[in-house]
Write a protein that holds these residues in place. Structure first.
Motif, PDB file in Angstrom:
ATOM      1  N   LYS A 293       0.822  -1.198   0.000  1.00 35.10           N
ATOM      2  CA  LYS A 293       0.000   0.000   0.000  1.00 35.10           C
ATOM      3  C   LYS A 293       0.858   1.251   0.000  1.00 35.10           C
ATOM      4  O   LYS A 293       1.861   1.337   0.693  1.00 35.10           O
ATOM      5  N   ARG A 294       0.437   2.244  -0.787  1.00 32.58           N
ATOM      6  CA  ARG A 294       1.186   3.482  -0.891  1.00 32.58           C
ATOM      7  C   ARG A 294       0.834   4.403   0.275  1.00 32.58           C
ATOM      8  O   ARG A 294      -0.334   4.633   0.577  1.00 32.58           O
ATOM      9  N   LEU A 295       1.867   4.928   0.942  1.00 36.70           N
ATOM     10  CA  LEU A 295       1.677   5.840   2.061  1.00 36.70           C
ATOM     11  C   LEU A 295       1.872   7.273   1.597  1.00 36.70           C
ATOM     12  O   LEU A 295       2.682   7.549   0.713  1.00 36.70           O
ATOM     13  N   ARG A 296       1.138   8.169   2.199  1.00 34.44           N
ATOM     14  CA  ARG A 296       1.340   9.588   1.893  1.00 34.44           C
ATOM     15  C   ARG A 296       2.666  10.045   2.491  1.00 34.44           C
ATOM     16  O   ARG A 296       3.125   9.495   3.502  1.00 34.44           O
ATOM     17  N   PRO A 297       3.298  11.052   1.909  1.00 35.86           N
ATOM     18  CA  PRO A 297       4.562  11.552   2.460  1.00 35.86           C
ATOM     19  C   PRO A 297       4.371  12.072   3.883  1.00 35.86           C
ATOM     20  O   PRO A 297       3.293  12.578   4.234  1.00 35.86           O
ATOM     21  N   ILE A 298       5.402  11.936   4.682  1.00 39.10           N
ATOM     22  CA  ILE A 298       5.405  12.501   6.024  1.00 39.10           C
ATOM     23  C   ILE A 298       6.533  13.524   6.099  1.00 39.10           C
ATOM     24  O   ILE A 298       7.619  13.307   5.556  1.00 39.10           O
ATOM     25  N   MET A 299       6.262  14.660   6.732  1.00 37.52           N
ATOM     26  CA  MET A 299       7.238  15.739   6.774  1.00 37.52           C
ATOM     27  C   MET A 299       7.474  16.173   8.221  1.00 37.52           C
ATOM     28  O   MET A 299       6.531  16.454   8.963  1.00 37.52           O
ATOM     29  N   PHE A 300       8.763  16.226   8.598  1.00 38.28           N
ATOM     30  CA  PHE A 300       9.144  16.665   9.935  1.00 38.28           C
ATOM     31  C   PHE A 300       9.662  18.097   9.856  1.00 38.28           C
ATOM     32  O   PHE A 300      10.691  18.361   9.233  1.00 38.28           O
ATOM     33  N   VAL A 301       8.897  19.007  10.457  1.00 42.04           N
ATOM     34  CA  VAL A 301       9.304  20.405  10.523  1.00 42.04           C
ATOM     35  C   VAL A 301       9.657  20.730  11.968  1.00 42.04           C
ATOM     36  O   VAL A 301       9.351  19.963  12.885  1.00 42.04           O
ATOM     37  N   GLY A 302      10.291  21.876  12.193  1.00 40.91           N
ATOM     38  CA  GLY A 302      10.747  22.183  13.539  1.00 40.91           C
ATOM     39  C   GLY A 302      10.194  23.475  14.092  1.00 40.91           C
ATOM     40  O   GLY A 302       9.801  24.381  13.349  1.00 40.91           O
ATOM     41  N   THR A 303      10.175  23.577  15.411  1.00 37.30           N
ATOM     42  CA  THR A 303       9.866  24.846  16.060  1.00 37.30           C
ATOM     43  C   THR A 303      11.059  25.795  15.964  1.00 37.30           C
ATOM     44  O   THR A 303      10.941  26.981  16.252  1.00 37.30           O
ATOM     45  N   GLY A 304      12.212  25.263  15.556  1.00 41.71           N
ATOM     46  CA  GLY A 304      13.417  26.068  15.398  1.00 41.71           C
ATOM     47  C   GLY A 304      14.520  25.205  14.805  1.00 41.71           C
ATOM     48  O   GLY A 304      14.308  24.033  14.467  1.00 41.71           O
ATOM     49  N   SER A 305      15.704  25.780  14.684  1.00 41.63           N
ATOM     50  CA  SER A 305      16.850  25.024  14.197  1.00 41.63           C
ATOM     51  C   SER A 305      17.382  24.115  15.295  1.00 41.63           C
ATOM     52  O   SER A 305      17.196  24.382  16.485  1.00 41.63           O
TER      53      SER A 305
ATOM     54  N   ALA B 238      15.735   8.352  11.448  1.00 37.79           N
ATOM     55  CA  ALA B 238      15.118   7.257  12.209  1.00 37.79           C
ATOM     56  C   ALA B 238      13.912   6.690  11.477  1.00 37.79           C
ATOM     57  O   ALA B 238      13.751   5.463  11.369  1.00 37.79           O
ATOM     58  N   PHE B 239      13.063   7.568  10.937  1.00 38.68           N
ATOM     59  CA  PHE B 239      11.871   7.085  10.249  1.00 38.68           C
ATOM     60  C   PHE B 239      12.213   6.437   8.909  1.00 38.68           C
ATOM     61  O   PHE B 239      11.521   5.516   8.469  1.00 38.68           O
ATOM     62  N   CYS B 240      13.290   6.889   8.261  1.00 39.48           N
ATOM     63  CA  CYS B 240      13.750   6.192   7.054  1.00 39.48           C
ATOM     64  C   CYS B 240      14.086   4.739   7.381  1.00 39.48           C
ATOM     65  O   CYS B 240      13.723   3.813   6.641  1.00 39.48           O
ATOM     66  N   ARG B 241      14.768   4.525   8.495  1.00 36.49           N
ATOM     67  CA  ARG B 241      15.130   3.158   8.872  1.00 36.49           C
ATOM     68  C   ARG B 241      13.902   2.379   9.370  1.00 36.49           C
ATOM     69  O   ARG B 241      13.775   1.182   9.083  1.00 36.49           O
ATOM     70  N   ILE B 242      13.003   3.023  10.094  1.00 34.86           N
ATOM     71  CA  ILE B 242      11.792   2.351  10.571  1.00 34.86           C
ATOM     72  C   ILE B 242      10.969   1.824   9.395  1.00 34.86           C
ATOM     73  O   ILE B 242      10.530   0.669   9.381  1.00 34.86           O
ATOM     74  N   PHE B 243      10.757   2.677   8.391  1.00 28.25           N
ATOM     75  CA  PHE B 243       9.965   2.247   7.232  1.00 28.25           C
ATOM     76  C   PHE B 243      10.675   1.143   6.461  1.00 28.25           C
ATOM     77  O   PHE B 243      10.030   0.232   5.937  1.00 28.25           O
ATOM     78  N   LEU B 244      12.016   1.200   6.393  1.00 33.48           N
ATOM     79  CA  LEU B 244      12.773   0.125   5.764  1.00 33.48           C
ATOM     80  C   LEU B 244      12.579  -1.172   6.535  1.00 33.48           C
ATOM     81  O   LEU B 244      12.346  -2.240   5.942  1.00 33.48           O
ATOM     82  N   GLN B 245      12.659  -1.107   7.861  1.00 30.32           N
ATOM     83  CA  GLN B 245      12.455  -2.290   8.699  1.00 30.32           C
ATOM     84  C   GLN B 245      11.054  -2.873   8.502  1.00 30.32           C
ATOM     85  O   GLN B 245      10.865  -4.094   8.599  1.00 30.32           O
ATOM     86  N   ASP B 246      10.086  -2.007   8.227  1.00 31.08           N
ATOM     87  CA  ASP B 246       8.695  -2.445   8.096  1.00 31.08           C
ATOM     88  C   ASP B 246       8.348  -2.886   6.677  1.00 31.08           C
ATOM     89  O   ASP B 246       7.172  -3.119   6.365  1.00 31.08           O
ATOM     90  N   GLY B 247       9.359  -2.982   5.808  1.00 26.65           N
ATOM     91  CA  GLY B 247       9.140  -3.539   4.482  1.00 26.65           C
ATOM     92  C   GLY B 247       8.838  -2.548   3.385  1.00 26.65           C
ATOM     93  O   GLY B 247       8.549  -2.953   2.244  1.00 26.65           O
ATOM     94  N   PHE B 248       8.913  -1.261   3.678  1.00 31.80           N
ATOM     95  CA  PHE B 248       8.675  -0.243   2.655  1.00 31.80           C
ATOM     96  C   PHE B 248       9.996   0.119   1.965  1.00 31.80           C
ATOM     97  O   PHE B 248      11.068  -0.381   2.333  1.00 31.80           O
ATOM     98  N   CYS B 249       9.901   0.999   0.976  1.00 34.20           N
ATOM     99  CA  CYS B 249      11.086   1.471   0.243  1.00 34.20           C
ATOM    100  C   CYS B 249      11.128   2.996   0.347  1.00 34.20           C
ATOM    101  O   CYS B 249      10.782   3.706  -0.593  1.00 34.20           O
ATOM    102  N   PRO B 250      11.565   3.506   1.501  1.00 36.08           N
ATOM    103  CA  PRO B 250      11.505   4.955   1.751  1.00 36.08           C
ATOM    104  C   PRO B 250      12.672   5.704   1.113  1.00 36.08           C
ATOM    105  O   PRO B 250      13.685   5.109   0.723  1.00 36.08           O
ATOM    106  N   ALA B 251      12.510   7.017   1.021  1.00 32.85           N
ATOM    107  CA  ALA B 251      13.584   7.900   0.570  1.00 32.85           C
ATOM    108  C   ALA B 251      13.442   9.234   1.285  1.00 32.85           C
ATOM    109  O   ALA B 251      12.321   9.681   1.549  1.00 32.85           O
ATOM    110  N   PRO B 252      14.558   9.895   1.594  1.00 37.69           N
ATOM    111  CA  PRO B 252      14.504  11.201   2.243  1.00 37.69           C
ATOM    112  C   PRO B 252      14.364  12.325   1.221  1.00 37.69           C
ATOM    113  O   PRO B 252      14.706  12.165   0.044  1.00 37.69           O
ATOM    114  N   PHE B 253      13.883  13.469   1.693  1.00 36.14           N
ATOM    115  CA  PHE B 253      13.789  14.646   0.822  1.00 36.14           C
ATOM    116  C   PHE B 253      13.866  15.912   1.668  1.00 36.14           C
ATOM    117  O   PHE B 253      13.155  16.047   2.663  1.00 36.14           O
TER     118      PHE B 253
END
Length: 494
Positions: A2-14, A24-39
């Motif tokens: 199943k295709r997942l919608r993109p997830i975006m991590f923004v910050g309250t600051g730098s 961490a989430f790139c590795r979590i999704f890889l562990q869960d059988g998906f094929c993630p990529a960062p952007f």
């Protein structure tokens, strides 16, 4: 799958931990059988990396790609800003240098639509190849004075149809105000995309913060997806060199003391990560002349502005300390800009780096460097000092280095295309353009061999170590995050 919608991590600051959380989430999704990529649409960093195609991206996205188990690509970071001075940046678009701009020139409406088209197109290409896309914002998500010009935060999330998680650093204090303020300063359309809050770097008994979780959820109308504790035993490459000055503990007994010269405009400091972890080594960053002279090995790193850093080394006495230490028996090795600094001179007749046309180098290598407008960016395979095993690294540099005074060629490395790299005087004095050279065990063992009697500890496997760290990070974040809620969010439309 199943295709997942993109997830975006923004910050309250730098510096709230967006890059590490994204890894961490790139590795979590890889562990869960998906094929993630960062952007990350736009990144500002001196620490960059060469893709397999020989193009340049921010090192953080290369690390995230490694966590995702894939090769890095310029589509993961289409726009990279590399500061050359406090007010000027080199603009790298789709892996290639475009021009140098001041902050005022860069943050203007003219030409903004063209850049927006480029970063949006990069995301669109990436999304067709991977599932899901783990996106990262930059700085604060609520820089309202730059809203019209923003390429990397909420406008990017809206284009991607991403579900946004706001990351807040509770360790610095003011977490309620920073989260609430960040949410309230968003427009109504932007707030529709914000689906969760992640509290990062928590210290102490997490039970004491449980009432605070409900308060935040009631204030913002957004669920808290997790409270991630601060950690000290997981080692992931850092994006910025801000913390290097805290690693300038002076020389110690019982290990090989390695001093990395702390340059003002140091780049690619991750060249030394393996030495930081090597149990035989005590590595520290310093521009203190006494500490440099006490080192067994002195490493001169890369620089985004070689002439400016060379000027500082001559002005503060570090240049003299390096040559004095070499004459007293220390090993001196330069990488990239450090290699250039070790030569007889560095020239910049075209003003590529600034107003300094020429400076004498340290005089340790019989070479001269002339800065050129064309940048070299490529991954390379090579043999180190004619060793049989194939080593790997990458080049990112301006300038051409040539022999002087009829010096006999003595390269450090022979590349796979039979070209040569660097210059070798002896086992205690050599320089190279290749970043990542110290990630190869042959080079490390050669560097440490003269000091073998100083430590009985053994070396370790860098690749296995990295894999272990990515898995530890993923397990740590997974343990303290409601992943059922995360997957529910990523299956919903904005």
């Amino acid at each position: 799958m199943k295709r997942l919608r993109p997830i975006m991590f923004v910050g309250t600051g730098s510096d709230v931990g967006k890059s590490i959380i994204s890894a961490a989430f790139c590795r979590i999704f890889l562990q869960d059988g998906f094929c993630p990529a960062p952007f990350k649409a736009q990144n500002m960093a001196l620490n960059s990396y060469a893709t397999p195609e020989g193009l340049e991206i921010g090192r953080a996205q290369a690390v995230q790609a490694e966590a995702a188990g894939i090769d890095c690509h310029t589509d993961m970071n289409p726009l990279l800003l590399k500061p050359t001075t406090d007010k000027i940046c080199q603009v790298v678009l789709n892996g290639k240098p475009m021009n140098n701009q001041s902050a005022f020139e860069y943050f203007r409406e003219e030409g903004r639509d063209e850049l927006r088209t480029e970063v949006n197109s990069a995301f669109d290409r990436l999304e067709k190849r991977f599932n899901p896309i783990v996106m990262e914002g930059a700085g604060s998500v609520s820089e309202i004075n730059l809203r019209k010009l923003d390429l990397v935060n909420m406008p990017m999330a809206i284009h991607a149809g991403a579900n946004v998680i706001i990351v807040a650093d509770i360790d610095r204090g003011g977490v309620f105000a920073s989260v609430y303020g960040s949410v309230m300063l968003l427009t109504e359309e932007e707030r529709k995309h914000v689906k969760g809050i992640l509290i990062n770097k928590f210290r102490g008994d997490i039970r004491l913060f449980e009432p605070g979780i409900k308060m935040l959820e009631d204030l913002c109308g957004i669920p808290v997806i997790g409270v991630v504790p601060y950690y000290k035993d997981i080692y992931i490459e850092e994006e910025d060199s801000v913390m290097l000055q805290t690693k300038n503990i002076q020389a110690t007994q019982g290990k090989v003391n390695i001093a990395v010269v702390l340059l003002k405009r140091m780049s690619n400091f991750t060249d030394f990560n393996i030495l930081e972890r090597d149990p035989r080594v005590h590595l520290y960053y310093t521009n203190n002349t006494d500490e440099i002279e006490k080192a067994d090995i002195i490493l001169i790193p890369g620089s985004k502005s070689t002439l400016s850093d060379l000027y500082d080394l001559r002005r503060n006495g570090v240049a003299q300390s390096i040559t004095k230490a070499y004459k007293s028996g220390a090993t001196v090795m330069g990488i990239c800009g450090g290699f250039q600094i070790m030569g007889q001179e560095v020239c910049d007749p075209l003003g590529v780096e600034g107003n300094i046309e020429r400076l004498p180098g340290l005089g340790l290598l019989p070479v001269s460097t002339k800065m050129q407008g064309e940048k070299v960016t490529r991954q390379v395979k090579f043999s180190f000092l004619e060793s049989e095993k194939v080593c790997e690294g990458y080049e990112i540099h301006m300038g051409t280095t040539t022999l002087l005074n009829n010096a006999k060629g003595a390269p450090v490395n022979i590349l796979s295309d039979n070209s040569t790299d660097g210059y070798f005087v002896d086992s205690r004095c050599f320089g190279t353009y290749i970043h990542g050279i110290l990630d190869n065990s042959e080079v490390i063992e050669y560097l440490l061999k003269p000091y073998a009697d100083k430590s009985t500890s053994k070396s370790f496997d860098l690749k296995a170590f990295k894999e272990e760290q990515y898995n530890k990070l993923a397990n740590h974040v997974r343990k303290h995050t409601d992943m059922d809620l995360v997957y529910k969010i990523m299956n919903e439309k904005v």
